[in-house]
Enzyme design. Structure first.
Site, PDB file in Angstrom:
ATOM      1  N   HIS A  42       0.836  -1.201   0.000  1.00  0.00           N
ATOM      2  CA  HIS A  42       0.000   0.000   0.000  1.00  0.00           C
ATOM      3  C   HIS A  42       0.869   1.249   0.000  1.00  0.00           C
ATOM      4  O   HIS A  42       0.883   2.012   0.957  1.00  0.00           O
ATOM      5  CB  HIS A  42      -0.935  -0.014   1.216  1.00  0.00           C
ATOM      6  CG  HIS A  42      -1.882  -1.160   1.175  1.00  0.00           C
ATOM      7  ND1 HIS A  42      -2.811  -1.324   0.178  1.00  0.00           N
ATOM      8  CD2 HIS A  42      -2.026  -2.232   1.981  1.00  0.00           C
ATOM      9  CE1 HIS A  42      -3.494  -2.432   0.382  1.00  0.00           C
ATOM     10  NE2 HIS A  42      -3.028  -3.008   1.462  1.00  0.00           N
ATOM     11  N   CYS A  97       3.697 -14.143   3.001  1.00  0.00           N
ATOM     12  CA  CYS A  97       4.578 -14.029   4.172  1.00  0.00           C
ATOM     13  C   CYS A  97       4.639 -15.391   4.875  1.00  0.00           C
ATOM     14  O   CYS A  97       3.597 -16.036   5.070  1.00  0.00           O
ATOM     15  CB  CYS A  97       4.030 -12.979   5.132  1.00  0.00           C
ATOM     16  SG  CYS A  97       4.962 -12.918   6.668  1.00  0.00           S
ATOM     17  N   HIS A 125     -10.887  -8.929   5.197  1.00  0.00           N
ATOM     18  CA  HIS A 125      -9.480  -8.655   4.914  1.00  0.00           C
ATOM     19  C   HIS A 125      -8.918  -9.766   4.014  1.00  0.00           C
ATOM     20  O   HIS A 125      -9.219 -10.950   4.214  1.00  0.00           O
ATOM     21  CB  HIS A 125      -8.693  -8.586   6.227  1.00  0.00           C
ATOM     22  CG  HIS A 125      -7.318  -8.034   6.062  1.00  0.00           C
ATOM     23  ND1 HIS A 125      -6.272  -8.787   5.583  1.00  0.00           N
ATOM     24  CD2 HIS A 125      -6.817  -6.791   6.290  1.00  0.00           C
ATOM     25  CE1 HIS A 125      -5.179  -8.044   5.534  1.00  0.00           C
ATOM     26  NE2 HIS A 125      -5.485  -6.821   5.950  1.00  0.00           N
ATOM     27  N   GLU A 127      -6.127 -11.193   3.896  1.00  0.00           N
ATOM     28  CA  GLU A 127      -5.397 -12.262   4.593  1.00  0.00           C
ATOM     29  C   GLU A 127      -6.368 -13.305   5.142  1.00  0.00           C
ATOM     30  O   GLU A 127      -6.152 -14.515   5.015  1.00  0.00           O
ATOM     31  CB  GLU A 127      -4.551 -11.674   5.730  1.00  0.00           C
ATOM     32  CG  GLU A 127      -3.773 -12.755   6.478  1.00  0.00           C
ATOM     33  CD  GLU A 127      -3.156 -12.263   7.773  1.00  0.00           C
ATOM     34  OE1 GLU A 127      -2.698 -11.104   7.815  1.00  0.00           O
ATOM     35  OE2 GLU A 127      -3.132 -13.051   8.741  1.00  0.00           O
ATOM     36  N   THR A 166      -2.752 -12.171  11.372  1.00  0.00           N
ATOM     37  CA  THR A 166      -1.415 -11.811  11.899  1.00  0.00           C
ATOM     38  C   THR A 166      -1.396 -10.435  12.551  1.00  0.00           C
ATOM     39  O   THR A 166      -0.604 -10.195  13.452  1.00  0.00           O
ATOM     40  CB  THR A 166      -0.359 -11.829  10.777  1.00  0.00           C
ATOM     41  OG1 THR A 166      -0.814 -11.007   9.707  1.00  0.00           O
ATOM     42  CG2 THR A 166      -0.073 -13.219  10.298  1.00  0.00           C
ATOM     43  N   CYS A 194       1.503 -11.659  14.432  1.00  0.00           N
ATOM     44  CA  CYS A 194       2.865 -11.231  14.081  1.00  0.00           C
ATOM     45  C   CYS A 194       3.182  -9.976  14.896  1.00  0.00           C
ATOM     46  O   CYS A 194       2.355  -9.073  15.006  1.00  0.00           O
ATOM     47  CB  CYS A 194       2.938 -10.930  12.591  1.00  0.00           C
ATOM     48  SG  CYS A 194       4.440 -10.081  12.141  1.00  0.00           S
ATOM     49  N   SER A 223      -2.518   4.563   9.591  1.00  0.00           N
ATOM     50  CA  SER A 223      -2.738   4.569  11.047  1.00  0.00           C
ATOM     51  C   SER A 223      -1.485   4.143  11.792  1.00  0.00           C
ATOM     52  O   SER A 223      -1.186   4.672  12.863  1.00  0.00           O
ATOM     53  CB  SER A 223      -3.917   3.686  11.418  1.00  0.00           C
ATOM     54  OG  SER A 223      -3.654   2.379  11.030  1.00  0.00           O
ATOM     55  N   SER A 280       4.299   0.804   5.314  1.00  0.00           N
ATOM     56  CA  SER A 280       4.269   0.808   3.844  1.00  0.00           C
ATOM     57  C   SER A 280       5.238   1.838   3.251  1.00  0.00           C
ATOM     58  O   SER A 280       5.093   2.234   2.099  1.00  0.00           O
ATOM     59  CB  SER A 280       2.839   1.071   3.373  1.00  0.00           C
ATOM     60  OG  SER A 280       2.303   2.161   4.072  1.00  0.00           O
TER      61      SER A 280
END
Ligand code: F3S
Length: 682
Positions: A42, A97, A125, A127, A166, A194, A223, A280
């Protein structure tokens, strides 16, 4: 103005995103036509750079052109995507990942074993969508505690596994796990969060605490970048910029802050500038921030401590670096995955990982006990998997190599090593010393023959190496030898310094019929049975037991025979001394008959002190049978008529005690009838 620019260790891309971006650049450099399934990251500048180099973004594998390589981004994808691309014949580069791939593996296994999978996360999402696609339709997603409570209120599945996205909030995760019934018959919890975001924040916090000013690079609406700005601005003046060029607009403020810091700390102060960046933000922007900051602060001063960093150069280096099985490499810990694995950046295109068993041979430890993110490790490559893009590494084996060199040195120097007993095996123990397993035969364990070796399990032990096999890298140790040497040293010291009268407090090691052996600190002395108590005892075990602590003093020493005679009784406790201090001949006392003989009776005056009342002293009249006058247990009033200090004998008389009493009475009568009678006697 001297200055030092430091970039936070975990600034910018996380490990997984960094790897994915590198893989796209690598594929483009190899001349492939590339399409990514969604934006690889992103960040507009990275995406447009990749786009300019020919990387397309597609939404569905069906949009792939013939021969085009599909790159799967770090979020991962459902299993169906792999099947779809395989069917199309297009090549695939899987940049999922490794932490996400681990979740795919877990949910596939758990559902195959018949468990329902609960996924904590955002169901929309990408993921989570990917994870769902590996669950064999046996899943439920919940976002937060209230959604989980609804699931609990309905009946929970009998067999259940739970994983997390994660990036799921770790505090929320703990709360959710706490809601699950502890008596569930078959529940498996996998902490798959994670810690990259938390680590980035704690690194930024630490750096900003020791910086004069901080620059946070990252999108204005990101954020996690805003959070970094909040963290840093609590500790020092901080600027949030999206692009390096924005620094020009606040150059004057930055220079003023720098000047204030130098004025505050003195002219020799080295200005400390910290840089961090959101998840990012590519390394290129971080590099540009470093360059701009150098220009803003001082274009004329040399910057010896400025950290040089080139994203392109690093990228180039990493792709040209070839890693082979058996190589010894240096890697940086990128992240720690739960209790099982450590991900390592070895500067190559592959992802490095170390399983717990290859991290340490100490089974009681978990990865976070041994390494932390950012640690640099010496490693050995034990397997390269080009298809999966992974390199399996071992720290334990490097530790063993280094450790074995130390073992050899210790063997030659007869040095005492320290280690922990890892296991009890046939014939002995295995202890770990600096990553090397050392076998200690049972006979060298320092325990008695036939003793249970398990008492040493997980215990720290000290041993010397008594044999090594360099080729097989095996070492044999002896605890017993260390103990013997320590005992010998203690003995030598004892004989050098000990003298009669010295007092020791020692443990009773063994008992015989004639005495107790007491450890004086590596050397034993003997307390004879007669020395153990002032009372009459039959054997040492009447008054002491093995393991008791005894205060003793040296009565005699013989260095030639090695005999040490110890005393335990104290003169001040001697009942005879006490008796003679308190009593004298002529005293009238009460005594208890303790035995009766043909020639008289023995009466106890105080503890352990008996006197003889001869038959002739039992009464005024002639006595032919002692028992006609006294019996065992009777209390009698006696007069002490003689004390023989040499033979420690006491003579007593009931008769004389009676005479004395009669005399006393007579004297009393005489007083009553004397001339000095009281006036009222008339
Ligand atoms: Fe990044 Fe992988 Fe963690 S993509 S945030 S390192 S799960």
């Amino acid at each position: 103005m001297k200055f030092k620019i430091t970039t936070a260790k975990s600034a910018g891309f996380c490990f997984g995103v960094d790897r994915a971006v590198k893989l796209v650049y690598q594929a483009l450099d190899e001349g492939r036509r590339v399409a990514t399934l969604g934006p690889i990251v992103h960040n507009d500048s990275v995406v447009s750079d990749l786009n300019a180099r020919g990387a397309r973004i597609i939404d569905d594998p069906a949009q792939l052109e013939a021969g085009e390589t599909l790159i799967i981004r770090a979020h991962g994808v459902p299993r169906s995507v792999y099947e779809q691309v395989n069917a199309s014949g297009n090549p695939v580069i899987d940049a999922t990942c490794p932490f996400v791939a681990r979740i795919h593996k877990i949910v596939a296994e758990q559902t195959a074993q018949g468990r329902q999978v609960f996924i904590a996360g955002d169901p929309l999402h990408p993921e989570v969508q990917g994870i769902i696609g590996h669950c064999n339709e046996n899943y439920t997603v919940f976002r937060d505690k209230s959604e989980l409570m609804c699931l609990i209120d309905r009946t929970l599945p009998e067999r259940l596994a739970i994983v997390a996205q994660t990036t799921y909030n770790s505090i929320l995760w703990e709360d959710c796990i706490g809601l699950l019934p502890s008596d569930h018959p078959d529940l498996k919890v996998f902490d798959t969060i994670c810690n990259a975001t938390a680590t980035r924040q704690s690194d930024a916090d630490a750096l900003s605490r020791e910086s004069d000013l901080m620059i946070v690079a990252g999108g204005r609406h990101s954020s996690n970048t805003v959070k970094l700005f909040d963290v840093c601005s609590r500790n020092c003046p901080t600027w949030h910029i999206a692009e390096a060029a924005e620094l020009r607009d606040c150059a004057a403020q930055i220079r003023q802050t720098a000047a204030d810091a130098c004025a505050k700390h003195g002219s020799d102060h080295v200005l400390r500038i910290g840089i961090t960046a959101g998840a990012s933000t590519p390394a290129q922007i971080i590099k540009e921030v470093q360059t701009y900051m150098s220009e803003i602060i001082d274009t004329t001063t040399t910057t010896p401590d400025n950290e040089e960093f080139s994203f392109e150069a690093e990228l180039e280096k990493s792709f040209t670096r070839k890693i082979r099985k058996g190589d010894r490499v240096t890697g940086t810990v990128a992240s720690i995955s739960g209790n099982n694995e450590v991900m390592v950046d070895v500067g190559a295109k592959q992802t490095g990982y170390i399983t717990l068993s290859e991290l340490t041979s100490d089974t009681s430890k978990k990865p976070s006990d041994i390494v932390k993110v950012g640690d640099e490790l010496e490693l050995i490559v034990i397997q390269v998997n080009d298809a999966e893009g992974t390199v399996q590494l071992s720290k334990r084996r490097v530790d063993e190599l280094v450790g074995f060199e130390n073992i050899l040195k210790a063997y030659e120097a007869k040095e005492v090593l320290e280690g922990t007993v890892q296991s009890v095996v046939k014939g002995g123990l295995v202890a770990d010393s600096n990553g090397v397993h050392v076998f200690i035969p049972a006979s060298q364990s320092g325990l008695g023959r036939g003793a249970d070796l398990n008492v040493l399990l997980k215990q720290p032990v000290r041993f010397v190496i008594i044999d090594v096999n360099e080729q097989r890298r095996r070492a044999v140790g002896s605890i017993r030898q260390v103990q013997k040497e320590e005992r010998d040293a203690a003995k030598a010291k004892f004989w050098e310094t000990a003298k009669v009268g010295d007092v020791y407090t020692g443990e009773v090691k063994s008992l015989t019929s004639y005495g107790a052996f007491v450890d004086l600190g590596g050397i034993d002395g003997m307390v004879h049975v007669s020395e153990l108590s002032w009372s009459r005892i039959h054997q040492p075990s009447d008054v002491v037991a093995v393991g008791d602590t005894l205060e003793v003093y040296i009565k005699a020493l013989n260095p030639e025979t090695g005999r040490i005679s110890l005393g335990h009784r104290r003169e001040e406790d001697n009942p005879w001394v006490k008796f003679t201090t308190e009593y004298q001949v002529g005293d009238i006392v009460d005594a208890t008959i303790v035995s009766v003989t043909s020639f008289g009776a023995f009466a106890r005056i105080t503890d352990n002190i008996d006197g003889l009342i001869h038959i002739s002293q039992l009464a005024n009249e002639r006595v032919t049978n002692v028992k006609d006058v006294v019996n065992v247990g009777d209390t009698v009033t006696v007069k002490i008529t003689a004390i023989d200090n040499e033979k420690k004998r006491i003579s007593l008389s009931i008769r004389e005690a009676g005479d004395d009493a009669a005399d006393a009475e007579t004297e009393t009568d005489e007083v009553v009838y004397s001339d000095e009678a009281p006036a009222d006697a008339e």
